[in-house]
Design an enzyme around this catalytic site. Structure first.
Site: not given
Ligand code: KIV
Length: 255
Positions: A86, A183
């Protein structure tokens, strides 16, 4: 087991019912290695690590340095799975910043990046993809917006939300994302997006009709027992088992 490395290009074609994407989060070496040995094809170093590893109230305090640290640890497992990571909150406010931070995650060992949003961040996503970095989208409830939104609310119910989600999803597919996480999107809207999109939808709390599913691993295995989302049924009680083992060990020698 087939040992061939899984790529974003390959995952892009995994549409149900022929193929389903199973994805889970991992934040360190053993977790990544265990998920990989279990055969999970897509592993995400999610910024959910802010809550389930670092003890923050939500994902917004997570920094690039923290993401890099955990991506490095996960990448040392050299998974067969595709390892995505991310971009943290405020880490992709301009195309230039998005590219610089995506490159940092790739240098740390990620093989793809994810950010939250659709048309609103199109220039950032295009800039990342122009660098040849595989991209995973994330629509619906966007955890990095939790403070602005005042909570984790289901998407797709209010007037205009369905159309906006469909437009955003179509944009992500058009730009070249290899998949899109949905989500907390209503099951009906998720099913519709899944039907329309040529790339896999990966649901979390979005009903059974997505092409794949993703969960925050500690929610699944019960190692963060203090909060479990309503849509998750933990399949083991890791926290309780750990406490029991520790107490058994202590009682061997502690009077
Ligand atoms: O940060 C995370 O774990 C996510 C998932 C919930 C998809 O973005």
């Amino acid at each position: 087991m087939n040992e061939k490395k899984i790529t974003a290009t390959e995952l892009r074609g995994w549409k149900a019912p022929a193929r389903r994407v199973a994805a889970l989060t991992a934040y360190d070496y053993p977790m990544t290695r265990l998920l990989d040995e279990a055969g999970v094809p897509l592993i995400l170093v999610g910024d959910s690590l802010g809550m389930v590893v670092l003890g923050y109230p939500d994902t917004t305090p997570v920094t690039m340095e923290e993401m890099e640290h955990h991506v490095r640890a996960a990448a040392r497992a050299k998974p067969r799975a595709l390892l995505a990571a991310d971009l943290p909150y405020r880490g992709y406010e301009t195309p230039r910043q998005a590219v610089a931070n995506a490159r940092r995650l790739i240098a740390a060992g990620a093989e793809a990046v994810k950010a939250e949003g659709g048309r609103a961040i199109r220039p950032q996503i295009e800039a990342i993809m122009e660098e040849g970095i595989p991209y995973l989208g994330h629509l619906g409830m966007l955890p990095q917006s939790v403070r602005v939104e005042g909570g984790y609310h289901i998407k797709g119910r209010k007037p205009g939300e369905q159309e906006a989600l469909v437009e955003d999803a179509a944009t992500l597919a058009e730009i070249g994302a290899f998949g899109v996480v949905l989500e907390l999107v209503t099951p009906a809207v998720s099913a519709e997006i899944t039907r329309l999109l040529p790339i896999p939808t990966i649901g979390i709390g979005s009903g059974p009709d997505c092409d794949g599913q993703i969960l925050v691993t500690p929610d699944l295995v019960g190692t963060f027992p203090w909060f479990t989302p309503r849509f998750v049924k933990p399949l083991m009680n890791g926290g309780a088992e750990m406490k029991e083992a520790v107490q058994k060990w202590m009682h061997n020698f502690v009077p």
